[in-house]
Design a protein around this motif. Structure first.
Motif, PDB file in Angstrom:
ATOM      1  N   MET A  21       0.830  -1.183   0.000  1.00  0.00           N
ATOM      2  CA  MET A  21       0.000   0.000   0.000  1.00  0.00           C
ATOM      3  C   MET A  21       0.871   1.242   0.000  1.00  0.00           C
ATOM      4  O   MET A  21       1.601   1.487   0.954  1.00  0.00           O
ATOM      5  N   LYS A  22       0.812   1.988  -1.072  1.00  0.00           N
ATOM      6  CA  LYS A  22       1.582   3.225  -1.163  1.00  0.00           C
ATOM      7  C   LYS A  22       0.738   4.397  -0.660  1.00  0.00           C
ATOM      8  O   LYS A  22      -0.465   4.441  -0.879  1.00  0.00           O
ATOM      9  N   PHE A  23       1.383   5.337   0.009  1.00  0.00           N
ATOM     10  CA  PHE A  23       0.675   6.525   0.469  1.00  0.00           C
ATOM     11  C   PHE A  23       0.383   7.428  -0.726  1.00  0.00           C
ATOM     12  O   PHE A  23       1.264   7.707  -1.545  1.00  0.00           O
ATOM     13  N   GLU A  24      -0.850   7.873  -0.825  1.00  0.00           N
ATOM     14  CA  GLU A  24      -1.279   8.653  -1.983  1.00  0.00           C
ATOM     15  C   GLU A  24      -0.668  10.041  -1.998  1.00  0.00           C
ATOM     16  O   GLU A  24      -0.392  10.593  -3.063  1.00  0.00           O
ATOM     17  N   THR A  25      -0.470  10.628  -0.828  1.00  0.00           N
ATOM     18  CA  THR A  25       0.149  11.955  -0.738  1.00  0.00           C
ATOM     19  C   THR A  25       1.365  11.867   0.190  1.00  0.00           C
ATOM     20  O   THR A  25       1.387  11.036   1.107  1.00  0.00           O
ATOM     21  N   PRO A  26       2.382  12.690  -0.040  1.00  0.00           N
ATOM     22  CA  PRO A  26       3.583  12.636   0.813  1.00  0.00           C
ATOM     23  C   PRO A  26       3.243  12.884   2.281  1.00  0.00           C
ATOM     24  O   PRO A  26       2.426  13.756   2.609  1.00  0.00           O
ATOM     25  N   LEU A  27       3.868  12.105   3.164  1.00  0.00           N
ATOM     26  CA  LEU A  27       3.651  12.284   4.590  1.00  0.00           C
ATOM     27  C   LEU A  27       4.480  13.454   5.118  1.00  0.00           C
ATOM     28  O   LEU A  27       5.454  13.873   4.493  1.00  0.00           O
ATOM     29  N   ILE A  28       4.083  13.946   6.265  1.00  0.00           N
ATOM     30  CA  ILE A  28       4.729  15.108   6.868  1.00  0.00           C
ATOM     31  C   ILE A  28       5.403  14.676   8.162  1.00  0.00           C
ATOM     32  O   ILE A  28       4.775  14.053   9.028  1.00  0.00           O
ATOM     33  N   LYS A  29       6.676  15.007   8.296  1.00  0.00           N
ATOM     34  CA  LYS A  29       7.441  14.563   9.465  1.00  0.00           C
ATOM     35  C   LYS A  29       7.245  15.497  10.651  1.00  0.00           C
ATOM     36  O   LYS A  29       7.071  16.709  10.495  1.00  0.00           O
ATOM     37  N   GLY A  30       7.277  14.900  11.849  1.00  0.00           N
ATOM     38  CA  GLY A  30       7.156  15.694  13.059  1.00  0.00           C
ATOM     39  C   GLY A  30       7.679  14.935  14.253  1.00  0.00           C
ATOM     40  O   GLY A  30       8.365  13.916  14.121  1.00  0.00           O
ATOM     41  N   THR A  31       7.336  15.417  15.440  1.00  0.00           N
ATOM     42  CA  THR A  31       7.745  14.789  16.700  1.00  0.00           C
ATOM     43  C   THR A  31       6.514  14.648  17.586  1.00  0.00           C
ATOM     44  O   THR A  31       5.702  15.572  17.685  1.00  0.00           O
ATOM     45  N   LEU A  32       6.371  13.479  18.231  1.00  0.00           N
ATOM     46  CA  LEU A  32       5.233  13.266  19.112  1.00  0.00           C
ATOM     47  C   LEU A  32       5.424  14.019  20.430  1.00  0.00           C
ATOM     48  O   LEU A  32       6.430  13.837  21.109  1.00  0.00           O
ATOM     49  N   LEU A  33       4.462  14.854  20.768  1.00  0.00           N
ATOM     50  CA  LEU A  33       4.477  15.523  22.070  1.00  0.00           C
ATOM     51  C   LEU A  33       3.677  14.718  23.082  1.00  0.00           C
ATOM     52  O   LEU A  33       4.159  14.421  24.164  1.00  0.00           O
ATOM     53  N   LYS A  34       2.464  14.334  22.701  1.00  0.00           N
ATOM     54  CA  LYS A  34       1.659  13.485  23.598  1.00  0.00           C
ATOM     55  C   LYS A  34       0.443  12.934  22.855  1.00  0.00           C
ATOM     56  O   LYS A  34       0.016  13.479  21.833  1.00  0.00           O
ATOM     57  N   ARG A  35      -0.082  11.837  23.385  1.00  0.00           N
ATOM     58  CA  ARG A  35      -1.345  11.264  22.908  1.00  0.00           C
ATOM     59  C   ARG A  35      -2.331  11.344  24.066  1.00  0.00           C
ATOM     60  O   ARG A  35      -1.968  11.046  25.205  1.00  0.00           O
ATOM     61  N   TYR A  36      -3.567  11.737  23.784  1.00  0.00           N
ATOM     62  CA  TYR A  36      -4.538  11.922  24.856  1.00  0.00           C
ATOM     63  C   TYR A  36      -5.962  11.709  24.335  1.00  0.00           C
ATOM     64  O   TYR A  36      -6.213  11.726  23.118  1.00  0.00           O
ATOM     65  N   LYS A  37      -6.867  11.455  25.249  1.00  0.00           N
ATOM     66  CA  LYS A  37      -8.281  11.205  24.919  1.00  0.00           C
ATOM     67  C   LYS A  37      -8.429  10.120  23.854  1.00  0.00           C
ATOM     68  O   LYS A  37      -9.346  10.168  23.028  1.00  0.00           O
ATOM     69  N   ARG A  38      -7.493   9.162  23.847  1.00  0.00           N
ATOM     70  CA  ARG A  38      -7.474   8.009  22.938  1.00  0.00           C
ATOM     71  C   ARG A  38      -7.287   8.386  21.473  1.00  0.00           C
ATOM     72  O   ARG A  38      -6.453   7.813  20.785  1.00  0.00           O
ATOM     73  N   PHE A  39      -8.049   9.353  20.984  1.00  0.00           N
ATOM     74  CA  PHE A  39      -8.067   9.610  19.544  1.00  0.00           C
ATOM     75  C   PHE A  39      -7.326  10.872  19.118  1.00  0.00           C
ATOM     76  O   PHE A  39      -7.400  11.270  17.954  1.00  0.00           O
ATOM     77  N   LEU A  40      -6.610  11.509  20.037  1.00  0.00           N
ATOM     78  CA  LEU A  40      -5.926  12.756  19.700  1.00  0.00           C
ATOM     79  C   LEU A  40      -4.441  12.681  20.050  1.00  0.00           C
ATOM     80  O   LEU A  40      -4.040  11.996  20.983  1.00  0.00           O
ATOM     81  N   SER A  41      -3.639  13.393  19.270  1.00  0.00           N
ATOM     82  CA  SER A  41      -2.206  13.484  19.559  1.00  0.00           C
ATOM     83  C   SER A  41      -1.710  14.866  19.173  1.00  0.00           C
ATOM     84  O   SER A  41      -2.168  15.445  18.176  1.00  0.00           O
TER      85      SER A  41
END
Length: 230
Positions: free
Chosen positions: A1-21
């Motif tokens: 499975m190829k990604f249709e659009t280029p991904l964007i790089k970043g750094t994880l700060l935190k994940r919270y409320k299960r569905f948010l980061s």
């Protein structure tokens, strides 16, 4: 499975409320990315680790990005639970899974009784229902599923047993979106009912195929099958 659009790089700060980061992009901006994984993700969360996100296709969506993967243990771990279905569908269609080759007709999201299975395949000899699960949990060399209690997963196993009972092929495929494991098994401490039901399903003819996926910012593709122990 190829990604249709280029991904964007970043750094994880935190994940919270299960569905948010919260993700800090390379330009210094902080964005909220949707997390599709509703499980605990306890072995694939590492604050300040490199991540990739994809831009949302729907301009009206509240979260403008989707969290796709995180870099831990010298490798990318895919955390988007929406991809494995498509990965397996494409692989079966193209004959890329050794144990699932030879099908001439392949469809997604096919209903059987009161369940909907991820992939259905057939040829002139047999019919095959395939359920796909995403695996990201790790304990030592083990890839484990699930990382949270799943009554829906238990139901799928029971329905697969009925598929087999009616003379058709029933298969559980586990897509492991990380490469730092060598064997697969059920997470008995997390969901003992699921573990017991998986063992029962296997004993009643339901096949189990755990597959490691090679995850990269360009594509996710099936790499190899690994042994399982129940």
């Amino acid at each position: 499975m190829k990604f249709e659009t280029p991904l964007i790089k970043g750094t994880l700060l935190k994940r919270y409320k299960r569905f948010l980061s919260d993700i800090k992009l390379e330009d210094g901006s902080i964005v909220i990315a949707h997390c599709t994984n509703s499980g605990s993700m306890k072995t694939c969360i590492e604050e300040n680790a490199p991540v990739y996100v994809s831009p949302a296709k729907d301009p009206k969506r509240k979260t403008k990005y989707t969290w796709e993967m995180i870099f831990i243990n010298n490798g990318w771990i895919g955390i988007n639970t929406g991809h494995p279905n498509k990965i397996v569908y494409e692989a079966v269609l193209n004959g890329e899974i050794e144990k699932l080759k030879g099908y001439t007709h392949v469809k997604r999201e096919v209903k059987f009784e009161d369940s909907r299975f991820d992939v259905y395949a057939e040829n002139d000899k047999e019919q095959c229902f395939i359920e796909v699960k995403n695996v990201s949990m790790k304990e030592g060399e083990w890839a484990l599923f699930p990382d949270a209690v799943t009554t829906r997963g238990q139901k799928h196993l029971r329905t697969l047993m009925e598929v087999k009972k009616q003379g058709m092929r029933a298969v559980m495929v586990y897509i492991i979106q990380r490469a730092d494991v060598s064997k697969f098994g059920p997470a008995k401490e997390v969901d003992p009912v699921y573990a017991a039901t998986l063992k029962e399903a296997y004993e009643n003819g339901v096949e189990i195929i755990p597959l490691i996926a090679d995850v990269s910012p360009e594509e996710i593709k099936i790499k190899k099958e690994i042994p399982f122990f129940l």
